[in-house]
Design an enzyme around this catalytic site. Structure first.
Site, mmCIF file in Angstrom:
data_model
loop_
_atom_site.group_PDB
_atom_site.id
_atom_site.type_symbol
_atom_site.label_atom_id
_atom_site.label_comp_id
_atom_site.label_asym_id
_atom_site.label_seq_id
_atom_site.Cartn_x
_atom_site.Cartn_y
_atom_site.Cartn_z
ATOM 1 C CD GLN A 192 -10.685 17.793 36.284
ATOM 2 O OE1 GLN A 192 -9.467 17.565 35.867
ATOM 3 N NE2 GLN A 192 -11.363 17.574 35.327
ATOM 4 C CD GLU A 242 -8.784 25.109 36.948
ATOM 5 O OE1 GLU A 242 -8.699 24.095 36.626
ATOM 6 O OE2 GLU A 242 -7.637 25.984 36.440
ATOM 7 C CG HIS A 244 -4.322 14.648 41.424
ATOM 8 N ND1 HIS A 244 -3.004 14.662 40.844
ATOM 9 C CD2 HIS A 244 -4.962 15.241 40.316
ATOM 10 C CE1 HIS A 244 -2.934 14.895 39.556
ATOM 11 N NE2 HIS A 244 -4.304 15.230 39.156
ATOM 12 C CD GLU A 295 -10.510 22.389 34.300
ATOM 13 O OE1 GLU A 295 -9.943 21.420 34.683
ATOM 14 O OE2 GLU A 295 -10.394 23.698 34.476
#
Length: 786
Positions: free
Chosen positions: A524, A502, A573, A471
């Site tokens: 990612q 994914e 994240h 991505e």
């Protein structure tokens, strides 16, 4: 459309012409600058290997023997394999010139790649066919199935490790029993097969007399079977969606999905009409249907469906309405959830009975003759079962784990050295051109992100079959700029963006590796891997184990992860959980902390993939991507020069070897850490050195397998070990480190500093649950105070 556009019996829905452009969308037929020269021998099917200048024996076929060296590593004893093929059970690649039938495998079997059919036995002198030859072939097929059931080491695919369907010489690739998990690989395999076909075509235009570069016939397709209940699985949805998505962009995926619909998922019924509506509704996937209990109809529609996929190079699904005889498996008593009348109705539609009726009606045989033959075959199977029961079983640990993940470190090191020689020698001019006359070793000190970017570029130069995808990795160059410029340098055929899923990203990698490419997909963020981890655990890591090394899906999965990002936080994240990766047998996990380790670690992972079919996860600490300083602002001590090719061999980082830094006297405390912990530990060690405390900081670099030998040596040097683990206390890396010390008989002092068992929160709250430099210095002082 061509005349075959008319719907087949049972109805079909044409997906319609593709919409959009394939430009930059992925594996197209690009043959311009930057397009790869493909390795003509895919890993799963190469007759002989010479990888990176290192001779590698072909994967073994049939029963396999292994050598286990003194270091505990194992490698298969070379054996000659039959003609090239590559088929995943449930997935299959076939050619019109003779290949596995698209129907007939049990539901949820894996992919298949074209292999020539055995030639029919020569006719006997009386002019009739040699039925004995065919009967022997079928008898051997029954023997192979029974060998799997009794876990015989002579089972031709798994060698006694599991009952899976597959044969390397027939290009039937085994799959696990996790429903639908093999479908994403089938899509990736189809995309890769078509890409190789187009490259072949372009190559023949340039040199019509040159050898083909693809090991498969140009009309090869993938066939992948599954059950009706599987259509509801997320992996199936991902596969259908990806096939349709690529078809919509104009790229071709010659995959035939075969749904064997008996209306039951063990005891849960598929609602009437649900499977058909679901399959018909898939955009970009053509629908074919037939009554699976009618042999003539199945043959006709299967031939039509396979022919359509073969001609148009587009995905289709063949929906076969079937019956299930007896329970799902083992002790499943279907009388508990099915009526006697329903069971009797299914038995009346037994395809064997339907075939017998056809033969009697055609005058080929009488009912009595067929019944006598049926009884005789039953006794043959019984006798065969009794014979295989006495065949040898796996009886030692080394036998069981031998094909799990071969480790041939000397060959991997030689492969890295050969790449270095080519980059510094015959390929030097091309390398200089690829880097626009400014190779990274002349660019000055680099950050971690810049070093990974340079190493990826060198990897693409060293391995023409390498492709980078995921991505936002192409046009944008990655969320953090790590893949910036690669698409412009190597073209959209080798660096491309994927759809946002994914499971599909990893499935594309699995199929590409099986097809002979060297895929480097990116997930990612580490937190995003968890919804797709079965593609690594259940599919990637098991393929060599369940095929005795005959099939493999080499792959290096790049995953930005871990915590400590400034100004960009939150759990999704900043994920510090790697337990799910460390307990996958055979999976390699590398964590580069410093820029000068990024290249060596990545080159090792790529070489191991090529030489041994290794599946690696390259876990990149996001917070260190653009870090420049170590002790003071502006000191630039977290930057490092990129090694020129002539230094690659000397700087080789073998799998499972740590890196050690000495600070001060380096005699008082051994700090064992990785990732962000390396920088924090070096800073803490500097503070301790001012207090007269000498530390040696051990950067593990490899979380799986752990560098146990280096760990024990450095721990014994001081007798005091502080484990700095940025992952969580429960299930974290530190648990494995301490266990390794105990297992080795370490008797010194040990202490652990680890993150709290919590998700990583947003903002300053993260400091409350993550490891800090203060915690490291205090931990070292506590050890010394004992």
């Amino acid at each position: 459309m061509a005349p075959d556009a008319a719907g087949p019996p049972g109805g079909s829905v044409d997906a319609g012409p593709p919409v959009g452009s394939a430009a930059g969308a992925g594996w197209g037929g690009e043959t311009g600058p930057g397009s790869p020269v493909h390795d003509p021998h895919p890993a799963a099917v190469r007759p002989t290997d010479a990888l990176d200048g290192v001779a590698v024996p072909p994967p073994p076929a049939g029963a396999v023997a292994y050598r286990v060296g003194a270091d505990g590593t194992a490698e298969p004893v070379p054996r000659q394999r039959p003609a090239p093929v590559a088929v995943p059970t449930g997935q299959a690649v076939t050619s019109a010139a003779g290949a596995p039938d698209p129907a007939g495998d049990p539901a949820d079997v894996g992919p298949v790649v074209p292999a020539p059919r055995p030639e029919p036995a020569v006719a006997d002198p009386a002019g009739g066919p040699d039925l004995d030859g065919w009967q022997e072939a079928y008898a051997e097929a029954a023997r192979d199935v029974l060998r799997g059931i009794v876990a015989s080491t002579r089972d031709p695919i798994a060698g006694g490790r599991h009952k899976v369907f597959g044969r390397a010489d027939l290009a039937v690739v085994p799959t696990t029993s996790t429903i639908a998990s093999h479908l994403p690989r089938a899509v990736g395999l189809g995309l890769a097969v078509e890409r190789l076909r187009r490259m072949d075509t372009a190559g023949r235009r340039d040199d019509p007399d040159g050898p083909p570069r693809s090991p498969w016939p140009r009309d090869a397709i993938v066939v992948c079977s599954f059950g009706d209940a599987s259509v509801n699985h997320a992996s199936a949805t991902a596969a259908f969606n990806t096939a349709g998505w690529y078809d919509h962009t104009g790229l071709r995926i010659p995959v035939l999905f075969v749904c064997e619909d008996n209306g039951l998922g063990i005891s849960v019924r598929s609602p009437a009409g649900w499977v058909e509506r679901t399959l018909r509704a898939r955009p970009g996937v053509r629908y074919f249907a037939a009554d699976g209990t009618d042999p003539v109809a199945v043959h006709a529609v299967a031939a039509e469906a396979a022919g359509w996929v073969r001609r148009h190079r587009r995905p289709a699904v063949l929906h076969l309405r079937t019956v299930r005889l007896l329970g799902h498996a083992g002790a499943d008593a279907e009388q508990a959830y099915r009526s006697t009348a329903e069971i009797a109705a299914d038995e009346a539609h037994d395809p064997v009975l339907a075939t017998a009726r056809l033969l009697v009606e055609a005058g080929v045989a009488t009912g009595e003759e067929l019944l006598a033959r049926y009884d005789e075959r039953g006794w043959q199977v019984r006798r065969t079962a009794e014979e295989v029961l006495d065949e040898p079983k796996l009886s030692a640990v080394a036998e069981v784990v031998a094909p799990l993940s071969p480790r041939r470190p000397s060959r991997v090191a030689a492969a890295v050295a050969q790449s270095a020689q080519r980059a510094a020698g015959p390929d030097a001019a091309g390398r200089a051109e690829a880097f626009a006359g400014r190779p990274p070793e002349l660019a000055g000190p680099l950050t971690l992100a810049q070093s990974i970017n340079a190493a990826l570029a060198d990897g693409m130069l060293s391995h023409p079959q390498l492709a980078v995808f995921g991505e936002d990795v192409a046009a944008k160059g990655g969320v953090y700029g790590v893949t910036k410029g690669l698409r412009e340098r190597f073209g959209a055929a080798r660096v491309f963006d994927t759809l946002l899923d994914e499971t599909s990203v990893l499935g594309l990698g699995l199929g590409a590796g099986l097809a002979g490419m060297l895929p480097v997909p990116e997930i990612q963020y580490l937190a995003y891997l968890h919804n797709a981890e079965d593609q690594l655990r259940g599919e990637a890591a098991t393929l060599q184990f369940f095929s005795q090394g005959a099939f493999r899906n080499p792959m290096v999965v790049r995953v930005p992860g871990l915590a400590y990002q400034e100004g960009f936080g939150g759990h999704f994240h900043n994920d510090n959980s790697v337990a799910v990766l460390r307990d996958v047998p055979g999976l390699v996990v590398a964590v580069p902390a410093r820029p000068d380790d990024a290249g060596p670690l990545l080159r090792t992972c790529l070489a191991a993939a090529v030489v041994d079919g290794t599946v690696s996860v390259f876990l990149e600490p996001i917070a260190l991507y653009h870090t420049r300083d170590l002790y003071e602002p502006g000191d630039g001590e977290w930057l490092a020069s990129y090694a020129e090719p002539s230094a690659w061999a000397a700087g080789h980082a073998p799998i499972g070897r740590a890196r050690v830094y000495g600070v001060g006297s380096a005699e008082d405390v051994t700090i064992v850490t990785f990732g962000n912990g390396v920088r924090m530990s070096l800073r803490a060690a500097s503070t301790l050195a001012d207090e007269g405390i000498g530390c040696r900081v051990v950067d593990l670099r490899w979380l799986a397998p752990l560098p146990v030998a280096d760990l024990i040596r450095e721990a014994s040097a001081t007798g005091r070990v502080l484990v700095v683990d940025e992952t969580r206390r429960s299930g974290g890396v530190g648990e494995g480190i301490l266990a390794a010390l105990v297992d080795a008989g370490y008797v010194g002092a040990a202490r652990r500093v680890a993150a709290v068992d919590s998700f990583v929160p947003l903002g300053p709250a993260a400091r409350q649950v993550l490891v800090s430099e203060d915690a490291i210095t205090q931990g070292a002082r506590t050890l010394l105070a004992r």
